[in-house]
Design a protein around this motif. Structure first.
Motif, short mmCIF file in Angstrom:
data_model
loop_
_atom_site.label_atom_id
_atom_site.label_comp_id
_atom_site.label_asym_id
_atom_site.label_seq_id
_atom_site.Cartn_x
_atom_site.Cartn_y
_atom_site.Cartn_z
N MET A 82 39.77 46.25 55.95
CA MET A 82 41.09 46.40 56.36
C MET A 82 41.86 45.06 56.85
SD MET A 82 40.62 50.01 58.76
CE MET A 82 38.93 49.60 59.15
N ALA A 83 41.45 43.99 56.04
CA ALA A 83 41.98 42.71 56.36
C ALA A 83 43.22 42.45 55.31
CB ALA A 83 40.97 41.59 56.27
N ILE A 84 43.30 43.11 54.50
CA ILE A 84 44.43 42.92 53.46
C ILE A 84 45.00 44.40 53.35
CG2 ILE A 84 44.90 42.53 50.79
CD1 ILE A 84 42.03 40.65 52.14
N TYR A 95 42.96 47.55 50.80
CA TYR A 95 42.80 47.61 52.37
C TYR A 95 41.23 48.25 52.62
CZ TYR A 95 44.07 49.46 56.90
OH TYR A 95 44.28 49.60 58.30
N GLU A 96 40.79 49.31 51.83
CA GLU A 96 39.64 50.09 52.08
C GLU A 96 38.42 49.23 51.88
OE1 GLU A 96 40.03 53.52 50.04
OE2 GLU A 96 41.43 54.37 51.17
N HIS A 97 38.58 48.12 51.02
CA HIS A 97 37.43 47.46 50.67
C HIS A 97 37.46 45.94 51.27
CE1 HIS A 97 37.00 50.85 48.20
NE2 HIS A 97 35.78 50.75 48.26
N ASN A 151 35.43 39.60 53.37
CA ASN A 151 36.50 40.49 53.12
C ASN A 151 37.11 40.11 51.91
OD1 ASN A 151 36.56 41.07 55.77
ND2 ASN A 151 37.78 39.58 56.48
N HIS A 152 36.38 39.60 51.04
CA HIS A 152 36.83 39.27 49.75
C HIS A 152 36.83 40.25 48.67
CE1 HIS A 152 37.61 36.90 45.93
NE2 HIS A 152 36.54 37.35 45.71
#
Ligand code: SF4
Ligand code: ZN
Length: 740
Positions: free
Chosen positions: A589-591, A584-586, A527-528
């Motif tokens: 969708m975690a951030i 968000y997209e990359h 998710n980074h």
């Protein structure tokens, strides 16, 4: 599996498990159940046991459980003459062996017997977490395609050196353990004057077979650290290694039961063994990607001499493990590969040096029209190395002209900065600095092998074309050693450097409408995502905005994508609608929010390779910053590695954030929270490294004495020690608005 191997492996496992049990009982009596058991500088306990079972060994009493588990995995030793239908029992014996070996090493640490020292040489023991992360990036970006565990000793010293050089030039990280007839390959290499250590990608674990388990501990941690696998999920750990970790064992010399048992442990991870003696081949694939055990008796390998046989042996290892090597073929008389990058040329071995204290050496890359560049032309103006005395300090100018349809002036410094990385790959060549502070040292052996100044041009040209072929079509290199000429050219170069400085200084976040992303680390922190703006480098310190822009031009589908800033949401915190959308997209969708100038509100995510990490100290109304080279305790109650395990997996953690060290010098450095004035504690080595530049940054915000007011590990490692220091120094953070 061959009956012979199966029974040997199971017999070896029984032996080592018994040894572990005996040692455990003795140590329990001698040192008590609470004596600490730990490998140094790791947060993964005894890593094979921890990652495969989830069990944390912290003291002697904690060893009972893995010991029982090891015993429960042991089948009776089968008759060598009975057919064994499947691998299961040998693989279980392999797992039991690794547990027992790790228990033994853990106890040795508790008793102060590790890392091993022998004949005045100190072995490395296990690899620490910091080094593992540093190598992690190289594994991901392909600079380091895999690792090789070399067990035993070669037929003679010369073959030992050749095997290791071959592995190094193929970018392999090489581990050493075990002996053959009492001799270890480490002895052979040391006798031959080979430098061993992290810098040359060689790690001597120990002199016995048991220390091989450190390599599997490294592989296990890689799965957790880079693969995001949860400790205890043994299936995923093993699968990660089978598919992602390109390791193999090269077993030199005859193989005893313990080596077979350890090898069976490694096969669980999908790591095959290539043996230079006659052993039964175990070819069917399944657990490993290709063959399990391959016999390649050294004297039967075709080749005109032992050197060629050694080369073929290594080549076969690479094929068996399915490793793809992308090392540039550079036509120079010395070996070339990433393993030589960290090599140091010491005074005794120095043939010639350029630049350094009191010297004059510079490098300059210029963009030219295509008609002005003759591709592949390398010219030396002035005398070559051999005409100078041994140890001479000589002036040198390296001027590289490039042309390419997609080349831009802004890429000049980006390409020029690669020279350091390119040239250091040559064996016996040490490069430091850049621009007019370049310092080059060349080893006697390299010159004896025929290294000439034009070879520097050869390296630069080949690597530029290989790595940056998308923007560079033609390269021509001119080198000068005549003092008068170098002096004249260096003045001209300085004018160009200065123009570039002005151009980069003018490059601000406000002056551009596009930032760039970097997703290189997603392979191990899914998710980074880094968003890189002109006034902030990526958190690993390796990529700035210009680098990312160049990288995008070179490879539009690569890891660096343009991020349109879009509408401004909050100027103070550095929040833009376009950045939020991109994050968000990359990030799976975690951030959904990403600020660029704040650490308290929606800071950027942190991955395992950050150069520094900062964390809020509420009592001091400010932040402390630890550098990854600082192993000490900090006022947050955590050392760097523990902070990384809290924040480092790609999470967004308000109040805690990884960042590059040069970000500290930026005007945008946590400007939402008040910038540098908020820094109350900083690793000492960071203060020293940033030195004058940091002083200047402090002066620019009207706090010329700030560095002295910021505490470090020499004055405070707890909050109790920190606060009085800040009071005494009248640190500005104490009177600023509350940070939280
Ligand atoms: Fe990883 Fe960020 Fe560095 Fe890219 S810039 S390599 S994502 S830390
Ligand atoms: Zn990273």
């Amino acid at each position: 599996m061959s009956r012979y191997i199966t029974s040997s492996a199971i017999r070896g496992a029984h032996g080592v498990v018994e040894q572990a049990e005996k040692l455990y009982k003795e140590t329990l009596k001698a040192l008590g159940p609470d004596k600490e058991v730990a490998f140094p500088n790791t947060t993964y306990y005894l890593p094979v046991i921890y990652t495969l079972t989830g069990h944390k060994v912290q003291k002697i009493a904690d060893l009972a459980k893995p010991l029982e588990l090891a015993k429960s995995l042991l089948a009776p030793v089968p008759d060598e003459h009975l057919w064994v239908p499947y691998l299961g029992e040998a693989l279980d014996a392999g797992a039991a062996t690794l547990f027992a070996e790790e228990i033994i090493e853990g106890i040795r640490f508790a008793k102060g017997e590790q890392p091993e020292a022998k004949n005045g040489f100190k072995f490395n023991g296990p690899i620490d977490d910091v080094q593992m992360r540093a190598w992690g990036i190289q594994m991901v970006d392909g600079r380091m395609p895999g690792f090789a565990a070399v067990i035993g000793a070669a037929k003679n010293n010369e073959i030992a050196v050749k095997i290791v050089r071959e592995l190094q030039s193929k970018g392999q990280l090489v581990f050493f353990s075990g002996t053959t007839n009492g001799i270890s390959i480490v002895d052979q290499l040391l006798e031959s004057g080979v430098d061993l250590g992290y810098d040359t990608f060689t790690v001597p674990f120990g002199s016995d077979t048991i220390s091989t388990v450190y390599g599997l501990g490294y592989a296990s941690r890689a799965a957790v650290s880079f693969g995001g696998v949860t400790p205890g999920d043994f299936r995923k750990i093993l699968l990660y290694n089978k598919f992602r970790c390109f390791a193999f064992a090269l077993v030199l010399g005859p193989i005893d039961d313990l080596k077979w048992a350890t090898g069976a442990g490694a096969i669980n991870y999908g790591f095959p063994a290539i043996c230079d003696t006659v052993v039964p081949n175990v070819l069917p694939t399944g657990i490993t990607k290709y063959e399990h055990v391959v016999s390649m008796p050294f004297d039967d390998i075709p080749g005109k001499d032992d050197m060629e046989r050694a080369e073929r042996l290594v080549q076969r290892c690479i094929e068996v493990r399915g490793i793809k090597i992308k090392v540039a073929k550079v036509k120079i008389p010395v070996a070339f590969g990433p393993a030589f990058e960290g090599e140091v040329v010491r005074r005794d071995n120095l043939r010639i040096e350029f630049g350094g204290k009191g010297g004059m050496c510079f490098e300059l890359l210029r963009m030219k029209d295509k008609d002005e560049v003759e591709d592949g032309k390398i010219t030396l103006v002035g005398p070559d190395i051999k005409t100078f005395d041994v140890g001479a300090k000589v002036p040198l100018a390296i001027i590289v002209d490039v042309a390419g349809r997609k080349m831009q002036e802004d890429f000049e410094p980006v390409l020029e900065r690669q020279f350091h990385h390119f040239t250091n790959n040559a064996e016996g060549f040490q490069h430091q600095g850049q621009r007019d502070i370049t310092w080059i040292r060349i080893h006697k052996n390299a010159v004896d092998k025929g290294f000439k100044l034009s070879d520097i041009g050869e390296i630069i040209r080949t690597c530029l074309v290989n790595d940056f072929g998308a923007i560079v079509d033609k390269v021509q290199v001119t080198l000068y050693t005549e003092p008068e000429k170098v002096k004249e050219l260096i003045e001209k170069a300085r004018v160009i450097y200065n123009e570039r400085n002005v151009r980069i200084a003018g490059l601000t976040d406000d002056a551009v409408d596009t930032f760039y992303s970097c997703s290189l680390c997603q392979s191990f922190a899914p998710n980074h995502i880094c968003v890189i703006n002109p006034e902030r480098v990526g958190l690993c310190g390796a990529y700035n905005w210009l680098d990312c822009r160049a990288s995008f031009e070179i490879k539009p589908s690569g890891p660096n994508q343009p991020v349109a800033k879009g509408q401004i949401v909050d100027a103070e915190k550095g929040e833009w609608a376009g950045v939020n959308k991109f994050a968000y997209e990359h990030s799976n969708m975690a951030i959904d929010r990403f600020t660029l100038y704040s650490v308290m509100d929606a800071p950027m995510t942190t991955c395992g390779c950050c150069e520094c990490i900062m964390v809020v100290i509420p009592e001091a109304n400010g932040f402390m910053i630890v550098s990854r080279d600082d192993y000490g305790m900090t006022p947050s109650g955590m050392a760097f590695t523990s902070m990384m395990s809290t924040a480092g997996g790609g999470q967004q953690t308000p109040g805690m954030m990884g960042h590059g060290k040069y970000f500290l010098l930026s005007k945008r450095f946590i400007s939402a929270e008040g910038g540098l004035k908020r820094v109350v504690w900083m690793s000492k080595n960071l203060k020293e490294e940033l030195g004058e530049e940091l002083k200047e940054a402090c002066a620019n915000i009207g706090e010329p004495d700030l560095i002295d007011k910021i505490a470090d590990g020499t004055v405070a490692t707890t909050v109790e020690e920190l606060l009085p220091y800040l009071e005494e120094k009248k640190h500005p953070a104490l009177t600023m608005d509350p940070v939280m």
